[in-house]
Write an enzyme that holds these catalytic residues in place. Structure first.
Site, short mmCIF file in Angstrom:
data_model
loop_
_atom_site.label_atom_id
_atom_site.label_comp_id
_atom_site.label_asym_id
_atom_site.label_seq_id
_atom_site.Cartn_x
_atom_site.Cartn_y
_atom_site.Cartn_z
N SER A 12 -42.06 -46.55 12.58
CA SER A 12 -41.50 -47.46 13.39
C SER A 12 -40.17 -46.50 13.96
O SER A 12 -39.40 -47.40 14.69
CB SER A 12 -40.88 -48.72 12.48
N GLU A 35 -19.89 15.56 -9.92
CA GLU A 35 -20.74 16.05 -9.04
C GLU A 35 -20.51 17.37 -8.50
O GLU A 35 -21.25 18.41 -8.37
CB GLU A 35 -21.09 15.12 -8.10
#
Length: 850
Positions: free
Chosen positions: A503, A121
């Site tokens: 229940s 780069e």
């Protein structure tokens, strides 16, 4: 006055006049000189040029530099970093991220990696001041040569310019953007060191596969950390910044190798590697790995979604340009949760296996969803975000059908075949699954052998939820499963599904009765009970059994006894107890005592945990604490301070203790009495199949009318779990489906996986509880006899509040004559010596906890 004296003022006045005259002459002379200078052409052109430069500078600033962001923000720059989620053991179990990124410091980057990026780069990075002027000139020439074409000119940007573009600007393709980029690059070089600039670049640059920064890319492509990368691997990563798609190993491997080798050659020319190192690295293959999600095992999809939802509610989803530094998708939070990986795995498997058992043999449930078939069907399938994490099952879409074979496709673009013989199961509603499938149907399949052949699978239609919670530490949830798979349905049935508890609500009805004058030995009539035009009945239409103890009524889940207890205690008192325990706000109707109200698995599991916690309030939590990216704790679920825990020297006083959490929601004696009774449900009631777990377990089964839902809630002194099964659109599950036969086995499967690692402990009674021997069926007090330890022993220990023990008594011999045959009496006499001889012996054996 003398002549000399009178002439002095006149002389002064004359001097003043002369001074003014002289100034006028001098000004006239200066103006004349200016006019003389202006008359010269060179001077005029110099002034015009200066004015033009000032105007140009102002215009340049207004056009290019006026709205540039301040470079000072780079000094405190914090990139968007994922939120990492850890389990109770500290291991990473999930992450929340839109960008895969791991932030490192400059010293963490190995030198070969840095040199590879500089070679690819910006090889003069450490020499220039932000701009590479030869590169800029080349880029200008290239730009001019391509004017009018559709080709994009080369950038010629330095690493500093790329930092400016990536961090501060957009990606607009225009000359103005390049100029602004150059200005920023110059400012960045003035504000940051070269090392700081390179650190920003290597942490921020996009390298494909949703990886931002070299550490994330190293994991994405090679499943390594940066310090483990080889020379060739570092060189490959360095070619990706410009255009990652151009060098994808799946489609452009040769191009990627050529570009990588070029970078290696540049490194050799720059003197960073030797000729031999270059050739060895160039000879290596790319060595990239196939895409994968993460380097850790994701688990607890529903649990994690609940964590994510709570984090977003607290900190927000996005950073909003830095206004929200603790955002979930960019704040880099570290979240410690209460998730126990082993318990979560066991919970997920148990609930799924329970669904599969119930659904077995019922046929194919049909496609999960349907999409419009297009050329890019793989992308469309991926966009549905439908997934599955179960065994080797995969999500697929039917691409086409030809004859007796269907072509199916997956999100990665791969295809396979599904022969009709592997999709021959019946479809619910009639016909075969293969004939019912059509292109666009999203289905589940599993490998059926080689050559990409697959078998059709069916996701159960029945669903449910399960929560596992600790009764200690404020209500920490250890595991949560809200359905078969969160990738198929994100609706969390553990926290969001409001269902009738059946229940499982009864313990809180009887707890109200205990607070209103009843005891576990109180007898209640098990017979027809009507309130107005409404008459209640026992489950399954069972006939009444006459007068029975409260304990027996709860163990056997008798509806008629429960309704009588609610009526005698006051239904409004029952509703208040239900509300105080955090179950929900229910209507004051007698049907509420049988579970006609609605609640969630999380709420009722937490209520049972509160029973074990001696009635003290618990708040369910999934997050223990949250740290920011720097390690500072910004949230803690348990904010209690331990006063005296950090003292330098022991002061001789009682050891410091953390104060209890939460308010007292129920009388602690009542809560323990209920836990003690519910142990009988496991020993001889509706959950006897849990007795083989071989440790103290309490709990309650539940089955709603229909039955539409089946439940079990219960656990041990250290772990409470609740589970239900039912259809999302409630409908009859079949008469054989009951809490004890469908839901309780799910709890048992989970327990068998996690209990071996947990100590066997007794439920601890609060101060004031009195343990009394009674005859189990009549509730009368017993003297002289002892519980045998058998589940259905005629004599049991019962928990009473002070001064509530039964006054009437029965002798042990009378109990034996009624309840035991002669052979049993002989066997029990032979083992009598091993039993405690009095109450003190019993208390000693139990560790004095009563």
């Amino acid at each position: 006055m003398s002549e000399t004296e009178t002439s002095a003022p006149e002389q002064g006045a004359e001097s003043s006049s002369d001074y003014g005259y002289r100034m006028e002459r001098q000004a006239g002379g200066f103006g004349a000189r200016l006019r003389s200078l202006w008359s010269r052409r060179l001077i005029r052109w110099a002034v015009y040029l200066l004015i033009l430069l000032l105007v140009a500078w102002a215009a340049f600033w207004a056009i290019f530099a006026r709205d540039l962001p301040s470079v000072e923000k780079l000094l405190d720059y914090e990139p968007a970093v994922p939120t990492m989620v850890r389990g109770v053991d500290g291991e990473i179990v999930n992450s929340f991220a839109r960008q895969r990124r791991v932030q490192l410091q400059y010293t963490d980057f190995p030198e070969p990696l840095i040199n590879a990026f500089l070679s690819a780069e910006d090889k003069t990075f450490f020499e220039h001041g932000g701009l590479d002027y030869p590169g800029v000139a080349g880029a200008v020439i290239d730009y001019i040569s391509k004017l009018g074409s559709d080709e994009r000119a080369k950038g010629g940007s330095t690493i500093t310019q790329q930092v400016a573009k990536n961090l501060l600007l957009d990606d607009e393709y225009a000359v103005t953007r390049k100029i602004r980029e150059a200005i920023l690059a110059y400012r960045i070089e003035e504000s940051l060191s070269k090392e700081e600039i390179l650190e920003l670049y290597l942490n921020e640059i996009f390298l494909g596969r949703n990886a931002y920064g070299v550490q994330a890319a190293a994991q994405a492509y090679f499943q390594k950390d940066v310090d483990q990368l080889t020379l060739s691997e570092s060189a490959y990563l360095s070619i990706l910044p410009k255009a990652p798609a151009n060098y994808r190993p799946e489609t452009n491997a040769e191009r990627a190798v050529a570009r990588r080798n070029w970078v290696l050659g540049q490194m050799n020319e720059n003197g960073w590697i030797t000729e031999a190192e270059m050739r060895a690295a160039q000879a290596e293959p790319l060595g990239t790995k196939r895409r994968r999600g993460t380097n850790y095992a994701r688990m607890g999809g529903y649990f994690m979604e609940e964590v994510r939802r709570q984090l977003i509610d607290r900190y927000g989803e996005n950073s909003d340009d830095g206004e929200n530094p603790y955002s979930v998708y960019g704040g880099g939070l570290w979240v410690r949760t209460s998730l126990d990986p082993k318990i979560q795995e066991a919970t997920t498997k148990a609930l799924r296996d329970g669904m599969m058992r119930y659904d077995r043999g019922r046929g194919w449930t049909g496609p999960i969803n349907t999409i419009e078939m297009e050329e890019n069907w793989a992308s469309v399938l991926a966009s549905t975000n439908i997934s599955i994490n179960y065994k080797d099952w995969r999500i697929a879409v039917v691409v086409e059908k030809q004859g007796r074979t269907a072509t199916i496709g997956f999100t990665d673009g791969e295809t396979g075949s599904l022969p009709s013989g592997y999709a021959s199961m019946a479809k619910r509603g009639g016909g075969s699954a293969f004939n019912a499938m059509k292109p666009g149907d999203i289905i589940t399949v599993s490998p059926a052998g080689a050559n990409n052949v697959y078998r059709l699978r069916s996701v159960p239609e029945v669903s449910g939820g399960m929560v596992v919670e600790s009764p200690h530490g404020g209500g920490r949830i250890l595991a949560m499963q809200g359905g078969f798979d969160s990738g198929i349905s994100s609706f969390n049935r553990a926290t969001q599904a409001e269902r009738q508890p059946g229940s499982t609500i009864k313990p809180f009805v009887y707890a109200t009765a205990l607070d209103n004058g009843m005891t576990p030995a109180t007898t209640i009539v098990d017979d027809t009970f009507c309130a107005g035009s409404k008459c209640f009945r026992n489950f399954g239409g069972a006939r009444g059994a006459g007068s029975q103890t409260m304990r027996w009524g709860l163990e056997q889940s008798r509806n008629l006894m429960t309704v009588r207890a609610a009526n005698d205690s006051g239904i409004r008192n029952v509703v208040k107890t239900i509300s105080d325990m955090g179950i929900g706000e229910h209507e004051p109707h007698l049907a509420t005592a049988l579970g006609s109200g609605e609640t969630t698995v999380e709420k009722i599991t937490n209520a049972y945990a509160m029973l074990v916690n001696h009635g003290r309030e618990l708040t369910p939590t999934v997050i223990d604490y949250v740290q920011d990216r720097n390690g500072k704790v910004i949230f803690r679920a348990d904010n209690r301070n331990c006063d005296g825990c950090q003292m330098e020297e022991y002061d001789g006083k009682p050891m410091p203790r953390l104060r209890p959490t939460g308010k007292q929601a129920m009388n602690p004696l009542t809560a323990f009495q209920m836990v003690h009774i519910l142990q009988g449900v496991v020993q001889r009631g509706t959950a006897q199949n849990l007795r083989s777990l071989g440790r103290p377990v309490f709990g309650k089964t539940g089955t709603t009318s229909g039955p539409k839902d089946v439940w079990f809630v219960g656990g041990t002194p250290d772990l409470i779990a609740g589970v239900y099964l039912g259809f999302d659109q409630p409908r009859n599950m079949g008469g054989y489906a009951q809490g004890g036969t469908v839901a309780a086995p799910i709890f048992k499967q989970m327990a068998e996986a996690v209990f071996p690692d947990m100590p066997v402990r007794q439920f601890i009674a609060p101060r004031g509880i009195r343990m009394v021997r009674i005859e189990r069926r009549t509730g009368k007090r017993v003297f002289g006899g002892w519980p045998s330890g058998a589940p259905k022993s005629a004599i049991i220990w019962e928990a009473f509040k002070p001064e509530t023990e039964p006054r009437r008594s029965v002798r042990a011999e009378e109990v034996a004559q009624v309840t035991r045959p002669a052979a049993t009496r002989t066997r029990q006499r032979a083992t009598r010596a091993a039993r405690p001889r009095n109450d003190n012996d019993f208390l000693e054996q139990q560790g004095g906890i009563y």
